[in-house]
Scaffold this motif. Structure first.
Motif, PDB file in Angstrom:
ATOM      1  N   ILE A   5      38.521  33.200  46.033  1.00 55.64           N
ATOM      2  CA  ILE A   5      37.529  32.170  45.729  1.00 55.64           C
ATOM      3  C   ILE A   5      36.542  32.020  46.892  1.00 55.64           C
ATOM      4  O   ILE A   5      35.340  31.842  46.702  1.00 55.64           O
ATOM      5  CB  ILE A   5      38.270  30.849  45.392  1.00 55.64           C
ATOM      6  CG1 ILE A   5      37.388  29.929  44.598  1.00 55.64           C
ATOM      7  CG2 ILE A   5      38.783  30.152  46.595  1.00 55.64           C
ATOM      8  CD1 ILE A   5      38.169  28.875  43.869  1.00 55.64           C
ATOM      9  N   LYS A  24      43.931  38.117  35.450  1.00 58.34           N
ATOM     10  CA  LYS A  24      44.195  36.699  35.698  1.00 58.34           C
ATOM     11  C   LYS A  24      43.260  36.147  36.771  1.00 58.34           C
ATOM     12  O   LYS A  24      42.772  35.034  36.667  1.00 58.34           O
ATOM     13  CB  LYS A  24      45.666  36.506  36.087  1.00 58.34           C
ATOM     14  CG  LYS A  24      46.582  36.687  34.904  1.00 58.34           C
ATOM     15  CD  LYS A  24      48.019  36.451  35.263  1.00 58.34           C
ATOM     16  CE  LYS A  24      48.640  37.710  35.805  1.00 58.34           C
ATOM     17  NZ  LYS A  24      49.956  37.449  36.404  1.00 58.34           N
ATOM     18  N   ASP A  25      43.005  36.957  37.815  1.00 60.55           N
ATOM     19  CA  ASP A  25      42.135  36.477  38.891  1.00 60.55           C
ATOM     20  C   ASP A  25      40.681  36.376  38.457  1.00 60.55           C
ATOM     21  O   ASP A  25      39.885  35.694  39.107  1.00 60.55           O
ATOM     22  CB  ASP A  25      42.232  37.403  40.109  1.00 60.55           C
ATOM     23  CG  ASP A  25      43.548  37.243  40.834  1.00 60.55           C
ATOM     24  OD1 ASP A  25      44.189  36.195  40.633  1.00 60.55           O
ATOM     25  OD2 ASP A  25      43.935  38.136  41.597  1.00 60.55           O
ATOM     26  N   ALA A  48      39.550  34.751  36.293  1.00 62.01           N
ATOM     27  CA  ALA A  48      39.265  33.338  35.995  1.00 62.01           C
ATOM     28  C   ALA A  48      38.517  32.672  37.139  1.00 62.01           C
ATOM     29  O   ALA A  48      37.768  31.725  36.934  1.00 62.01           O
ATOM     30  CB  ALA A  48      40.563  32.592  35.714  1.00 62.01           C
ATOM     31  N   LEU A  49      38.708  33.178  38.352  1.00 65.96           N
ATOM     32  CA  LEU A  49      38.099  32.535  39.521  1.00 65.96           C
ATOM     33  C   LEU A  49      36.601  32.773  39.604  1.00 65.96           C
ATOM     34  O   LEU A  49      35.901  32.062  40.325  1.00 65.96           O
ATOM     35  CB  LEU A  49      38.753  33.045  40.812  1.00 65.96           C
ATOM     36  CG  LEU A  49      40.247  32.823  40.932  1.00 65.96           C
ATOM     37  CD1 LEU A  49      40.706  33.141  42.322  1.00 65.96           C
ATOM     38  CD2 LEU A  49      40.586  31.402  40.598  1.00 65.96           C
ATOM     39  N   SER A  62      34.574  31.997  37.666  1.00 70.07           N
ATOM     40  CA  SER A  62      33.898  30.807  37.156  1.00 70.07           C
ATOM     41  C   SER A  62      33.257  29.976  38.268  1.00 70.07           C
ATOM     42  O   SER A  62      32.266  29.297  38.020  1.00 70.07           O
ATOM     43  CB  SER A  62      34.882  29.948  36.370  1.00 70.07           C
ATOM     44  OG  SER A  62      35.960  29.587  37.181  1.00 70.07           O
ATOM     45  N   VAL A  63      33.791  30.048  39.494  1.00 67.42           N
ATOM     46  CA  VAL A  63      33.230  29.183  40.562  1.00 67.42           C
ATOM     47  C   VAL A  63      31.787  29.528  40.903  1.00 67.42           C
ATOM     48  O   VAL A  63      31.062  28.674  41.395  1.00 67.42           O
ATOM     49  CB  VAL A  63      34.011  29.226  41.897  1.00 67.42           C
ATOM     50  CG1 VAL A  63      35.257  28.430  41.808  1.00 67.42           C
ATOM     51  CG2 VAL A  63      34.218  30.614  42.385  1.00 67.42           C
ATOM     52  N   LEU A 108      37.774  30.465  31.110  1.00 70.88           N
ATOM     53  CA  LEU A 108      38.233  29.189  31.643  1.00 70.88           C
ATOM     54  C   LEU A 108      37.059  28.229  31.859  1.00 70.88           C
ATOM     55  O   LEU A 108      37.199  27.021  31.725  1.00 70.88           O
ATOM     56  CB  LEU A 108      39.001  29.418  32.946  1.00 70.88           C
ATOM     57  CG  LEU A 108      40.180  28.493  33.161  1.00 70.88           C
ATOM     58  CD1 LEU A 108      41.115  28.500  31.980  1.00 70.88           C
ATOM     59  CD2 LEU A 108      40.949  28.884  34.400  1.00 70.88           C
ATOM     60  N   GLY A 161      45.590  29.427  27.597  1.00 69.74           N
ATOM     61  CA  GLY A 161      46.831  29.997  28.119  1.00 69.74           C
ATOM     62  C   GLY A 161      47.377  31.056  27.188  1.00 69.74           C
ATOM     63  O   GLY A 161      47.802  32.128  27.627  1.00 69.74           O
ATOM     64  N   TYR A 188      45.479  34.447  27.570  1.00 67.56           N
ATOM     65  CA  TYR A 188      45.908  35.247  28.723  1.00 67.56           C
ATOM     66  C   TYR A 188      47.306  35.807  28.501  1.00 67.56           C
ATOM     67  O   TYR A 188      47.605  36.948  28.828  1.00 67.56           O
ATOM     68  CB  TYR A 188      45.891  34.407  30.001  1.00 67.56           C
ATOM     69  CG  TYR A 188      44.514  34.198  30.561  1.00 67.56           C
ATOM     70  CD1 TYR A 188      43.843  35.241  31.191  1.00 67.56           C
ATOM     71  CD2 TYR A 188      43.882  32.977  30.468  1.00 67.56           C
ATOM     72  CE1 TYR A 188      42.575  35.062  31.708  1.00 67.56           C
ATOM     73  CE2 TYR A 188      42.618  32.780  30.983  1.00 67.56           C
ATOM     74  CZ  TYR A 188      41.972  33.830  31.610  1.00 67.56           C
ATOM     75  OH  TYR A 188      40.726  33.655  32.112  1.00 67.56           O
TER      76      TYR A 188
END
Lengths: 217, 221
Positions: free
Chosen positions: A69, A159-160, A162-163, A165-166, A173, A194, A197
């Protein structure tokens, strides 16, 4: 109250599908680019030139020891400050790909080093050239050995992702977060996310473990 | 390059950043300790014959391993609100990390335990050891050796993932950085320093872990 929040409706499915698609596309880009770069670097590192090794090692170490992040925020602010801001998708793909590369190169290096030197000597003594040895012996044997680890890293990249988005990328997400702030139905939306994923990750992780078990015997 | 770096403001705010770093360590140590305790219970449950506990453990492990950490944190922070449970950012991040740590460590512990052949247990029994002695002197030391590295990695992972606290307004290292940069607009400087601090923390943890390993296992690892 009624006018402020509107419940989840079928017309939101377009937004959700965009999020799903964006998550998939950025994960695929990161996995493909990360795998290719990781393969090259992993191979270069297994060729055991000490200087190259130490150089790549320290750079990759930074990528693995700083939270993703922070890397995302730093990179997108940095290119912005340098006067050429990138679209969230581009900036996110670059950071996520490099991050993937850092892990992939370790995976591949392990794979290449697992091919015993005597096997390479044998190939050479059969009259193979150096490239033939690499192409016919080291690559197939090394790659086969690391398939489960490769799958594991790829799943963690999904899965990562998703980050991302920042920095403003509309992946799943983030779209769900926006829907939550409009509908005030966090539980339903989050459970849906959930499940998405889980559906991708669960079968693949089981397949990875199955392959690992099969290869162990 | 038109950007002018102003480091002064970062150094003025160093005490707050260090405080954030302390919270980061704090939450990850706590998440690790609780995670280990729960993982031991889950691993026992998974190897147990009682169907119910085995299923609970399996569901826990699979959900923890197959969904993003950010999803877990959102679930704890926003999702539980639907049940009237409102967690503070710290507790939300902590519980998400504990949940994931427990999920991953369960598999680590189970794998470590099953990698010790059962014949070793029989052998120690035949030497006249009690069950407790067999576990204490034979099984557990070997098991610890095998799970030590995965546990270290999990701990480092917790430190890095606690940075997601930034998204729910927690005041650990990245959250503090985010707050400070929004007050001063020196985004790049603050995040560079935060990145360096994460790097140093990670390296220190890995270094002390290898020192400890050398003492514990006397070089045989």
């Amino acid at each position: 109250m009624n006018s402020l929040f509107t419940p989840l409706s079928w017309s939101d499915s377009g937004l959700i599908l965009t999020g799903v698609w964006n998550t998939i596309i950025i994960s695929v880009v990161a996995i493909v680019v990360g795998t290719v770069l990781g393969l090259i670097i992993g191979f270069a590192r297994s060729e055991s030139n000490k200087v190259v090794n130490a150089l790549f090692g320290s750079v990759l170490d930074v990528l693995r020891s700083v939270p993703l992040i922070i890397q995302l925020i730093l990179f997108s602010t940095f290119v912005g400050a340098m006067g050429s801001p990138l679209a969230p998708f581009v900036a996110g793909s670059i950071v996520l790909s490099l991050y993937t590369m850092a892990f992939m190169s370790e995976v591949f290096r392990g794979g290449f080093e697992s091919v015993s030197p005597s096997m390479q000597t044998a190939a050479r003594s059969l009259g193979m050239t150096k490239w033939q040895t690499i192409y016919h012996i080291r690559l197939p044997i090394g790659l086969r050995a690391v398939f489960p680890s490769w799958l594991g890293v790829s799943l963690s990249v999904i899965k990562d992702s998703a980050l991302v988005s920042v920095i403003g990328y509309m992946e799943l997400l983030r779209t769900s977060e926006q829907l939550i702030s409009r509908t005030q139905q966090p539980l339903e939306i989050l459970i849906g996310v959930g499940i998405f994923y889980f559906i991708i990750s669960y079968p693949l992780s089981h397949y990875g473990r199955y392959v690992e078990r099969k290869m162990a015997i | 390059m038109d950007y002018e770096f102003h480091w002064n403001i970062v150094f003025q705010n160093m005490p707050e950043l260090l405080n954030g770093a302390f919270v980061t360590l704090h939450v990850s140590v706590l998440a690790m300790l609780l995670g280990v305790v729960i993982a031991i219970l889950l691993a026992i449950a998974k190897m147990n014959n009682t169907k119910f506990f085995c299923h609970v453990a399996t569901v826990w492990v699979e959900i923890a391993r197959n969904t993003p950490a950010l999803f877990q944190i959102y679930m704890a922070y926003f999702g539980l609100g639907a049940f009237g449970i409102h967690l503070s950012p710290y507790v939300a991040v902590l519980s998400a990390l504990v949940f994931i740590n427990a999920g991953y460590l369960t598999e680590t512990f189970r794998g470590g335990f099953q990698s010790i052949p059962t014949t070793q247990y029989s052998a120690s029994k035949s030497l006249g050891m009690t069950s407790f002695q067999a576990y204490r002197y034979i099984i557990l030391p070997q098991m610890l050796r095998r799970i030590y590295h995965p546990m270290t990695n999990q701990f480092v992972w917790s430190i890095l993932m606690s940075s997601l606290g930034i998204l729910v307004g927690m005041s650990e290292l990245s959250g503090t950085t985010q707050r400070l940069q929004s007050l001063s607009f020196r985004t790049l400087e603050f995040f560079i320093v935060a990145a360096v601090m994460y790097f140093v923390i990670t390296k220190l943890v890995l270094f002390s872990s290898s020192l400890l390993a050398r003492r514990l296992f006397k070089g045989e690892i």
